[in-house]
Design a protein around this motif. Structure first.
Motif, PDB file in Angstrom:
ATOM      1  N   LEU A   1       0.805  -1.218   0.000  1.00  0.00           N
ATOM      2  CA  LEU A   1       0.000   0.000   0.000  1.00  0.00           C
ATOM      3  C   LEU A   1       0.840   1.272   0.000  1.00  0.00           C
ATOM      4  CD1 LEU A   1      -3.005  -1.014   2.283  1.00  0.00           C
ATOM      5  CD2 LEU A   1      -2.898  -0.901  -0.217  1.00  0.00           C
ATOM      6  N   ASP A   2       2.140   1.170   0.278  1.00  0.00           N
ATOM      7  CA  ASP A   2       3.024   2.334   0.159  1.00  0.00           C
ATOM      8  C   ASP A   2       3.113   2.800  -1.295  1.00  0.00           C
ATOM      9  OD1 ASP A   2       3.557   2.323   2.893  1.00  0.00           O
ATOM     10  OD2 ASP A   2       5.404   1.159   2.665  1.00  0.00           O
ATOM     11  N   TYR A   3       2.790   1.913  -2.238  1.00  0.00           N
ATOM     12  CA  TYR A   3       2.855   2.219  -3.669  1.00  0.00           C
ATOM     13  C   TYR A   3       1.491   2.543  -4.262  1.00  0.00           C
ATOM     14  CZ  TYR A   3       7.557   0.305  -3.443  1.00  0.00           C
ATOM     15  OH  TYR A   3       8.864   0.079  -3.128  1.00  0.00           O
ATOM     16  N   LEU A   4       0.482   2.717  -3.441  1.00  0.00           N
ATOM     17  CA  LEU A   4      -0.891   2.857  -3.921  1.00  0.00           C
ATOM     18  C   LEU A   4      -1.070   4.025  -4.888  1.00  0.00           C
ATOM     19  CD1 LEU A   4      -3.740   1.729  -3.855  1.00  0.00           C
ATOM     20  CD2 LEU A   4      -4.209   3.246  -1.919  1.00  0.00           C
ATOM     21  N   VAL A   5      -0.522   5.175  -4.587  1.00  0.00           N
ATOM     22  CA  VAL A   5      -0.707   6.346  -5.459  1.00  0.00           C
ATOM     23  C   VAL A   5      -0.093   6.089  -6.833  1.00  0.00           C
ATOM     24  CG1 VAL A   5      -0.130   8.785  -5.777  1.00  0.00           C
ATOM     25  CG2 VAL A   5      -0.879   7.973  -3.540  1.00  0.00           C
ATOM     26  N   VAL A   6       1.106   5.525  -6.850  1.00  0.00           N
ATOM     27  CA  VAL A   6       1.751   5.217  -8.122  1.00  0.00           C
ATOM     28  C   VAL A   6       0.969   4.129  -8.858  1.00  0.00           C
ATOM     29  CG1 VAL A   6       3.875   4.406  -9.211  1.00  0.00           C
ATOM     30  CG2 VAL A   6       3.997   5.884  -7.204  1.00  0.00           C
ATOM     31  N   GLN A   7       0.514   3.117  -8.127  1.00  0.00           N
ATOM     32  CA  GLN A   7      -0.269   2.047  -8.744  1.00  0.00           C
ATOM     33  C   GLN A   7      -1.516   2.602  -9.418  1.00  0.00           C
ATOM     34  OE1 GLN A   7      -2.947  -0.166  -6.496  1.00  0.00           O
ATOM     35  NE2 GLN A   7      -2.883  -1.973  -7.770  1.00  0.00           N
ATOM     36  N   GLN A   8      -2.205   3.498  -8.753  1.00  0.00           N
ATOM     37  CA  GLN A   8      -3.424   4.066  -9.331  1.00  0.00           C
ATOM     38  C   GLN A   8      -3.125   4.827 -10.624  1.00  0.00           C
ATOM     39  OE1 GLN A   8      -6.564   3.311  -8.219  1.00  0.00           O
ATOM     40  NE2 GLN A   8      -5.350   1.904  -6.997  1.00  0.00           N
ATOM     41  N   GLY A   9      -1.998   5.521 -10.673  1.00  0.00           N
ATOM     42  CA  GLY A   9      -1.615   6.202 -11.913  1.00  0.00           C
ATOM     43  C   GLY A   9      -1.315   5.227 -13.028  1.00  0.00           C
ATOM     44  N   VAL A  10      -0.549   4.187 -12.741  1.00  0.00           N
ATOM     45  CA  VAL A  10      -0.194   3.182 -13.743  1.00  0.00           C
ATOM     46  C   VAL A  10      -1.435   2.438 -14.213  1.00  0.00           C
ATOM     47  CG1 VAL A  10       1.090   1.028 -14.100  1.00  0.00           C
ATOM     48  CG2 VAL A  10       2.170   2.940 -12.912  1.00  0.00           C
ATOM     49  N   SER A  11      -2.407   2.215 -13.333  1.00  0.00           N
ATOM     50  CA  SER A  11      -3.607   1.450 -13.689  1.00  0.00           C
ATOM     51  C   SER A  11      -4.477   2.175 -14.718  1.00  0.00           C
ATOM     52  CB  SER A  11      -4.426   1.118 -12.446  1.00  0.00           C
ATOM     53  OG  SER A  11      -5.063   2.272 -11.940  1.00  0.00           O
ATOM     54  N   GLN A  12      -4.190   3.439 -14.998  1.00  0.00           N
ATOM     55  CA  GLN A  12      -4.913   4.158 -16.046  1.00  0.00           C
ATOM     56  C   GLN A  12      -4.518   3.647 -17.431  1.00  0.00           C
ATOM     57  OE1 GLN A  12      -7.366   6.493 -15.188  1.00  0.00           O
ATOM     58  NE2 GLN A  12      -6.864   5.599 -13.195  1.00  0.00           N
ATOM     59  N   PHE A  13      -3.364   2.950 -17.510  1.00  0.00           N
ATOM     60  CA  PHE A  13      -2.827   2.508 -18.796  1.00  0.00           C
ATOM     61  C   PHE A  13      -2.726   0.989 -18.943  1.00  0.00           C
ATOM     62  CE2 PHE A  13      -1.023   6.580 -17.549  1.00  0.00           C
ATOM     63  CZ  PHE A  13      -1.479   7.374 -18.583  1.00  0.00           C
ATOM     64  N   THR A  14      -2.618   0.270 -17.827  1.00  0.00           N
ATOM     65  CA  THR A  14      -2.426  -1.176 -17.872  1.00  0.00           C
ATOM     66  C   THR A  14      -2.790  -1.779 -16.516  1.00  0.00           C
ATOM     67  OG1 THR A  14      -0.869  -2.916 -18.561  1.00  0.00           O
ATOM     68  CG2 THR A  14       0.014  -1.141 -17.167  1.00  0.00           C
ATOM     69  N   THR A  15      -2.701  -3.084 -16.390  1.00  0.00           N
ATOM     70  CA  THR A  15      -2.947  -3.750 -15.113  1.00  0.00           C
ATOM     71  C   THR A  15      -1.802  -3.436 -14.158  1.00  0.00           C
ATOM     72  OG1 THR A  15      -4.098  -5.544 -16.230  1.00  0.00           O
ATOM     73  CG2 THR A  15      -3.293  -5.987 -14.000  1.00  0.00           C
ATOM     74  N   ALA A  16      -2.141  -3.058 -12.930  1.00  0.00           N
ATOM     75  CA  ALA A  16      -1.136  -2.743 -11.913  1.00  0.00           C
ATOM     76  C   ALA A  16      -1.463  -3.524 -10.649  1.00  0.00           C
ATOM     77  CB  ALA A  16      -1.117  -1.244 -11.618  1.00  0.00           C
ATOM     78  N   VAL A  17      -0.436  -4.149 -10.058  1.00  0.00           N
ATOM     79  CA  VAL A  17      -0.629  -5.019  -8.902  1.00  0.00           C
ATOM     80  C   VAL A  17       0.339  -4.627  -7.796  1.00  0.00           C
ATOM     81  CG1 VAL A  17      -0.572  -7.420  -8.083  1.00  0.00           C
ATOM     82  CG2 VAL A  17      -1.279  -6.925 -10.432  1.00  0.00           C
ATOM     83  N   VAL A  18      -0.178  -4.490  -6.582  1.00  0.00           N
ATOM     84  CA  VAL A  18       0.670  -4.338  -5.399  1.00  0.00           C
ATOM     85  C   VAL A  18       0.377  -5.516  -4.478  1.00  0.00           C
ATOM     86  CG1 VAL A  18       0.846  -1.817  -5.474  1.00  0.00           C
ATOM     87  CG2 VAL A  18      -0.988  -2.862  -4.169  1.00  0.00           C
ATOM     88  N   TYR A  19       1.347  -5.907  -3.690  1.00  0.00           N
ATOM     89  CA  TYR A  19       1.147  -7.005  -2.752  1.00  0.00           C
ATOM     90  C   TYR A  19       2.077  -6.835  -1.567  1.00  0.00           C
ATOM     91  CZ  TYR A  19       5.485  -9.323  -4.123  1.00  0.00           C
ATOM     92  OH  TYR A  19       6.798  -9.631  -4.332  1.00  0.00           O
ATOM     93  N   ASP A  20       1.807  -7.588  -0.511  1.00  0.00           N
ATOM     94  CA  ASP A  20       2.694  -7.619   0.658  1.00  0.00           C
ATOM     95  C   ASP A  20       3.402  -8.954   0.675  1.00  0.00           C
ATOM     96  OD1 ASP A  20       1.909  -5.112   1.574  1.00  0.00           O
ATOM     97  OD2 ASP A  20       0.359  -5.918   2.897  1.00  0.00           O
ATOM     98  N   ARG A  21       4.711  -8.928   0.764  1.00  0.00           N
ATOM     99  CA  ARG A  21       5.476 -10.158   0.891  1.00  0.00           C
ATOM    100  C   ARG A  21       5.023 -10.888   2.155  1.00  0.00           C
ATOM    101  NH1 ARG A  21      10.993  -9.725  -1.687  1.00  0.00           N
ATOM    102  NH2 ARG A  21      10.950  -7.778  -2.840  1.00  0.00           N
ATOM    103  N   GLY A  22       5.197 -12.198   2.183  1.00  0.00           N
ATOM    104  CA  GLY A  22       4.849 -12.961   3.372  1.00  0.00           C
ATOM    105  C   GLY A  22       5.556 -12.407   4.597  1.00  0.00           C
ATOM    106  N   GLY A  23       4.816 -12.253   5.677  1.00  0.00           N
ATOM    107  CA  GLY A  23       5.395 -11.742   6.916  1.00  0.00           C
ATOM    108  C   GLY A  23       5.418 -10.231   7.015  1.00  0.00           C
ATOM    109  N   THR A  24       4.892  -9.520   5.999  1.00  0.00           N
ATOM    110  CA  THR A  24       4.857  -8.056   6.054  1.00  0.00           C
ATOM    111  C   THR A  24       3.439  -7.563   5.806  1.00  0.00           C
ATOM    112  OG1 THR A  24       5.292  -7.682   3.704  1.00  0.00           O
ATOM    113  CG2 THR A  24       7.218  -7.898   5.143  1.00  0.00           C
ATOM    114  N   GLY A  25       3.186  -6.332   6.190  1.00  0.00           N
ATOM    115  CA  GLY A  25       1.894  -5.705   5.924  1.00  0.00           C
ATOM    116  C   GLY A  25       0.727  -6.548   6.370  1.00  0.00           C
ATOM    117  N   HIS A  26      -0.222  -6.772   5.456  1.00  0.00           N
ATOM    118  CA  HIS A  26      -1.430  -7.531   5.768  1.00  0.00           C
ATOM    119  C   HIS A  26      -1.290  -9.025   5.493  1.00  0.00           C
ATOM    120  CE1 HIS A  26      -4.013  -4.130   6.733  1.00  0.00           C
ATOM    121  NE2 HIS A  26      -3.426  -3.479   5.755  1.00  0.00           N
ATOM    122  N   SER A  27      -0.171  -9.456   4.915  1.00  0.00           N
ATOM    123  CA  SER A  27       0.022 -10.877   4.635  1.00  0.00           C
ATOM    124  C   SER A  27       0.296 -11.652   5.917  1.00  0.00           C
ATOM    125  CB  SER A  27       1.183 -11.081   3.660  1.00  0.00           C
ATOM    126  OG  SER A  27       0.850 -10.578   2.387  1.00  0.00           O
TER     127      SER A  27
END
Length: 86
Positions: free
Chosen positions: A49-75
């Motif tokens: 989610l630290d990349y959410l703003v950038v992801q939303q911009g990229v998603s205007q042009f193509t598929t954009a995916v963010v995730y949390d590695r195992g053991g971090t964030g919400h994973s």
């Protein structure tokens, strides 16, 4: 920011959802459509989610995916100690 809580009742992410991999839940948020897909790989103590703003911009042009590695964030947490690759 890491979430090391082992409680199954911990808060759900504000967006996105989970994919189960080998019995553990990994947080994933996908937006946009088309290809090639852009996948944001968090590192240096960052979470997806630290990349959410950038992801939303990229998603205007193509598929954009963010995730949390195992053991971090919400994973889900990972078992420790982790073995080193051979």
């Amino acid at each position: 920011m890491t979430n090391n809580s082992t409680s199954p009742a911990r808060l759900a992410p504000p967006i996105g959802g989970f994919q189960e991999i080998e019995g553990r839940r990994i947080f994933v948020h996908r937006s946009g459509s088309g290809g090639p897909a852009v996948v944001f790989l968090p590192g240096a103590s960052a979470v997806g989610l630290d990349y959410l703003v950038v992801q939303q911009g990229v998603s205007q042009f193509t598929t954009a995916v963010v995730y949390d590695r195992g053991g971090t964030g919400h994973s889900d947490p990972l078992p420790l100690p982790r073995p080193s690759p051979t």
